[in-house]
Design a protein around this motif. Sequence first.
Motif, PDB file in Angstrom:
ATOM      1  N   HIS A 212       0.841  -1.203   0.000  1.00  0.00           N
ATOM      2  CA  HIS A 212       0.000   0.000   0.000  1.00  0.00           C
ATOM      3  C   HIS A 212       0.875   1.251   0.000  1.00  0.00           C
ATOM      4  CE1 HIS A 212      -3.669   2.222   0.381  1.00  0.00           C
ATOM      5  NE2 HIS A 212      -3.290   2.795   1.511  1.00  0.00           N
ATOM      6  N   ASP A 213       0.614   2.154  -0.950  1.00  0.00           N
ATOM      7  CA  ASP A 213       1.432   3.362  -1.097  1.00  0.00           C
ATOM      8  C   ASP A 213       0.877   4.520  -0.280  1.00  0.00           C
ATOM      9  OD1 ASP A 213       2.948   1.972  -2.873  1.00  0.00           O
ATOM     10  OD2 ASP A 213       2.152   2.939  -4.668  1.00  0.00           O
ATOM     11  N   GLY A 214       1.790   5.351   0.208  1.00  0.00           N
ATOM     12  CA  GLY A 214       1.419   6.653   0.719  1.00  0.00           C
ATOM     13  C   GLY A 214       1.564   7.678  -0.395  1.00  0.00           C
ATOM     14  N   ARG A 215       1.248   8.925  -0.095  1.00  0.00           N
ATOM     15  CA  ARG A 215       1.383   9.999  -1.070  1.00  0.00           C
ATOM     16  C   ARG A 215       2.645  10.801  -0.756  1.00  0.00           C
ATOM     17  NH1 ARG A 215      -4.833  11.924   0.014  1.00  0.00           N
ATOM     18  NH2 ARG A 215      -5.869  10.078  -0.876  1.00  0.00           N
ATOM     19  N   ILE A 216       3.363  11.183  -1.800  1.00  0.00           N
ATOM     20  CA  ILE A 216       4.595  11.939  -1.609  1.00  0.00           C
ATOM     21  C   ILE A 216       4.698  13.029  -2.667  1.00  0.00           C
ATOM     22  CG2 ILE A 216       5.915  10.274  -2.984  1.00  0.00           C
ATOM     23  CD1 ILE A 216       8.323  10.856  -1.139  1.00  0.00           C
ATOM     24  N   ALA A 217       5.187  14.185  -2.245  1.00  0.00           N
ATOM     25  CA  ALA A 217       5.477  15.310  -3.138  1.00  0.00           C
ATOM     26  C   ALA A 217       6.600  16.097  -2.474  1.00  0.00           C
ATOM     27  CB  ALA A 217       4.237  16.175  -3.352  1.00  0.00           C
TER      28      ALA A 217
END
Length: 204
Positions: free
Chosen positions: A59-64
């Motif tokens: 499961h991925d998290g969000r990154i920026a």
Amino acid sequence: MTEQHAGITFSETMAGPFALGESDPSAGEAAGKQSGTTLAMHAAIEIPDLDRFVADPSHDGRIAGHIDFPPFGEGMRAERGVFRLFSPTDEKGLTRMIYELAFEHKGQPYYLAGYKEVRNDRHGTDLWSDTTTLLTRLHSGRDSRGPVAGAGVLRLGVPDLGRLTTTIRVTNAASPADQVRALATFGRFFMGSLWDTYSPEAQV
């Protein structure tokens, strides 16, 4: 009514020697030290559903965030990428923490792909080195399938780790108790025993 799930947001900065023309992170680190060239990755990370994130390694998290790399420029915006903790590998006892960010330089797409190797063995886990060392490659193109343009090793220093803990925020907690639970769950999942030293509560 939609069920509410506690999440986490935090900011992390890692930096280290980096060199164009290298494909191996260790070689890029050595070349970057020699030339005095460093790359810094500034990431803002969001995990909307912490329990799902912890339970599912895929499961991925969000990154920026943004990238500072003097040969290209400062503050290059990166609005998408991949963040994943403890992704399994083919090697027993080895998982990876994945950090990837896409950005552009002079209209050309680049993709910074890094990972931290977390090893568990009968002697225990070297958590400090494992969770603060990012082996990194810079790819030409929009993802990690593009040719490697550079490489290096980014690290999270002690002051950076302390600052990271001050940026951790719990989102959508159902109660103060749920907020405390989410904070402790993430801290020990992300940092292991280091959390007991660097958690916000430990700084009081």
